[in-house]
Write an enzyme that holds these catalytic residues in place. Structure first.
Site, PDB file in Angstrom:
ATOM      1  N   ASN A  56      62.601 -15.283  33.214  1.00  0.00           N
ATOM      2  CA  ASN A  56      62.457 -15.102  31.618  1.00  0.00           C
ATOM      3  C   ASN A  56      63.984 -15.168  31.195  1.00  0.00           C
ATOM      4  O   ASN A  56      64.136 -15.175  29.748  1.00  0.00           O
ATOM      5  CB  ASN A  56      61.941 -14.006  31.535  1.00  0.00           C
ATOM      6  N   CYS A  68      62.553  -6.924  27.528  1.00  0.00           N
ATOM      7  CA  CYS A  68      62.176  -5.668  28.055  1.00  0.00           C
ATOM      8  C   CYS A  68      63.405  -4.897  28.411  1.00  0.00           C
ATOM      9  O   CYS A  68      63.068  -3.580  28.620  1.00  0.00           O
ATOM     10  CB  CYS A  68      61.413  -5.788  29.309  1.00  0.00           C
TER      11      CYS A  68
HETATM   12  N1  PMP Z   1      57.217 -11.037  33.607  1.00  0.00           N
HETATM   13  C1  PMP Z   1      57.915 -11.707  33.034  1.00  0.00           C
HETATM   14  C2  PMP Z   1      58.660 -12.611  33.796  1.00  0.00           C
HETATM   15  C3  PMP Z   1      57.997 -11.650  31.724  1.00  0.00           C
HETATM   16  O1  PMP Z   1      58.908 -12.402  31.100  1.00  0.00           O
HETATM   17  C4  PMP Z   1      57.477 -10.497  30.984  1.00  0.00           C
HETATM   18  C5  PMP Z   1      57.464 -10.548  29.518  1.00  0.00           C
HETATM   19  N2  PMP Z   1      58.854 -10.172  29.279  1.00  0.00           N
HETATM   20  C6  PMP Z   1      56.610  -9.699  31.783  1.00  0.00           C
HETATM   21  C7  PMP Z   1      56.219 -10.145  33.006  1.00  0.00           C
HETATM   22  C8  PMP Z   1      55.660  -8.724  31.016  1.00  0.00           C
HETATM   23  O2  PMP Z   1      54.477  -9.262  30.407  1.00  0.00           O
HETATM   24  P1  PMP Z   1      53.686  -8.399  29.212  1.00  0.00           P
HETATM   25  O3  PMP Z   1      54.682  -8.474  28.115  1.00  0.00           O
HETATM   26  O4  PMP Z   1      52.591  -9.288  29.009  1.00  0.00           O
HETATM   27  O5  PMP Z   1      53.624  -7.036  29.737  1.00  0.00           O
END
Ligand code: PMP
Length: 386
Positions: free
Chosen positions: A153, A326
């Protein structure tokens, strides 16, 4: 309003998705999908099961191998902690993962370490990739479970999932893939890629937030232990009333993505190429991670002599980010870039630009021009103050 270039963090919902969700919310399908004693519940249940078929269809799975969750964070927790709890018989188990993973994988792994199971973390190669060689050379021989993300990501680098999957199958290691960034964007075939568990999200591919799924290979894994207990929905593995409209939205987003995958990818590639061509007139920057083995929608750019916060502020017309959404509200330097060997000042000068379906070529070229102007301006200011 700024132009949005942060598609790796989330995407706007596709018009088709909004329309379909709206229809589901307006029709007589508001019933509880588990209430099969009347038409309202049956109608909702039909939508949920039809949606399950569509999600399964995108990844070549069987519908009964798809379990609804609230998103990839929950799916990662359920895959790792739920599998661990199902297998744990009082003896520590050995799991493996990589330093590239999303926090929801890393923290899930940390939580099983509290039960004295052991987790080893694989270091990516210099391009920020987990290729087969990197994986096998660092894999602990006692590992029974491996978790590796598909597209990173922060950098967009694509890991060698099919090769790692085949290796894991041959060596009887359960293989989990976090496909939050890849689902609907590049092809995935869980059978061909030998994936046992796979986490999915809807909001990264123009679907609604708050819904996702976990693929559980019925032949190899069968079941995971529920982390949310209650009414026993989703075959006892994930309790809670299912959100019919969210699920329909996810299925709609996946259907549209499947139809448009080739065109979307080509368009995003053109955006990236146009952006990089324009940026090539500027000195003193680099791309973090491989360009060849990367999904073109995500670019991690390092300006080692500047601060990302100043760059983001100076890019007045564009919504870009420092890295993972995140973790960007925490002040820790990115664990992903750190694991790739970047120094602190390089991490502090890194920005992420991510393109999507609705990005125009004009947007990308304007963004590159504005970035050149912002970097030049900030460097001039620095020069003046020295
Ligand atoms: N895994 C990856 C690689 C992500 O990019 C993200 C979102 N940033 C997530 C997990 C979490 O996904 P969600 O927002 O659907 O909880």
């Amino acid at each position: 309003m700024k132009t949005y270039l942060d598609f790796a963090s989330t995407t706007p919902m596709a018009p088709e998705v909004i329309e379909e969700m709206h229809a589901v919310m307006s029709e007589d399908s508001f019933g509880n999908p588990s209430s099969l004693d009347h038409q309202f519940g049956i109608s909702a249940n039909n939508i949920v099961e039809q949606s399950r078929n569509e999600v399964a269809n995108l990844i070549n799975a069987n519908p009964e191998e798809i379990l609804w969750t609230s998103g990839a964070t929950e799916s990662n927790n359920l895959a790792i902690v739920g599998f661990h709890q199902f297998q744990y018989k009082g003896h520590p188990l050995r799991f493996t993962t990589s330093h590239l993973e999303h926090k929801s994988v890393i923290e899930s792994m940390r939580s099983i370490e509290e039960l004295e199971s052991k987790v080893s973390f694989i270091q990516p190669n210099k391009d920020g990739q987990i290729d087969l060689e990197t994986f096998t050379s660092q894999l602990n021989p006692d590992a029974i479970f491996a978790s590796c993300m598909h597209i990173n990501n922060e950098t967009g680098v694509v890991n060698e999932i099919k090769e790692i999957g085949k290796y894991c199958k041959k060596n009887e290691i359960i293989f989990h893939v976090d496909a939050a960034q890849s689902i609907g964007k590049i092809p995935i075939d869980v059978k061909e890629m030998c994936i046992d568990l796979m986490s999915m999200s809807a909001h990264k591919v123009y679907g609604p937030k708050g819904v996702g799924a976990l693929y559980i290979n019925k032949d190899s894994v069968g079941r995971v232990k529920s982390l949310i207990v209650g009414g026993g929905q989703e075959r006892g593995m994930r309790s809670g009333t299912l959100p019919t409209h969210q699920i329909a939205g996810m299925a709609s987003a996946y259907r549209v993505s499947k139809q448009r995958m080739h065109d979307d990818l080509e368009h995003i590639q053109q955006c990236r190429d146009a952006f990089l061509k324009k940026l090539s007139s500027l000195n003193g920057w680099k791309i973090n991670g491989s360009v060849e083995d990367a999904f073109p929608g995500i670019l991690s750019l390092c300006f080692h002599d500047l601060y990302s916060e100043s760059l983001i502020y100076a890019m007045e017309g564009f919504a870009i980010s420092r890295g993972s959404a995140c973790s960007s509200d925490h002040d820790e330097p990115s664990h992903v870039l750190k694991s790739m060997g970047l120094l602190d000042h390089e991490i502090n000068g890194t920005i992420r630009i991510s393109f999507g379906r609705t990005t125009s070529l004009h947007d990308t070229e304007s963004a590159a021009s504005e970035l050149i102007a912002a970097v030049t301006h900030l460097r001039n200011l620095k020069g003046d103050s020295q």
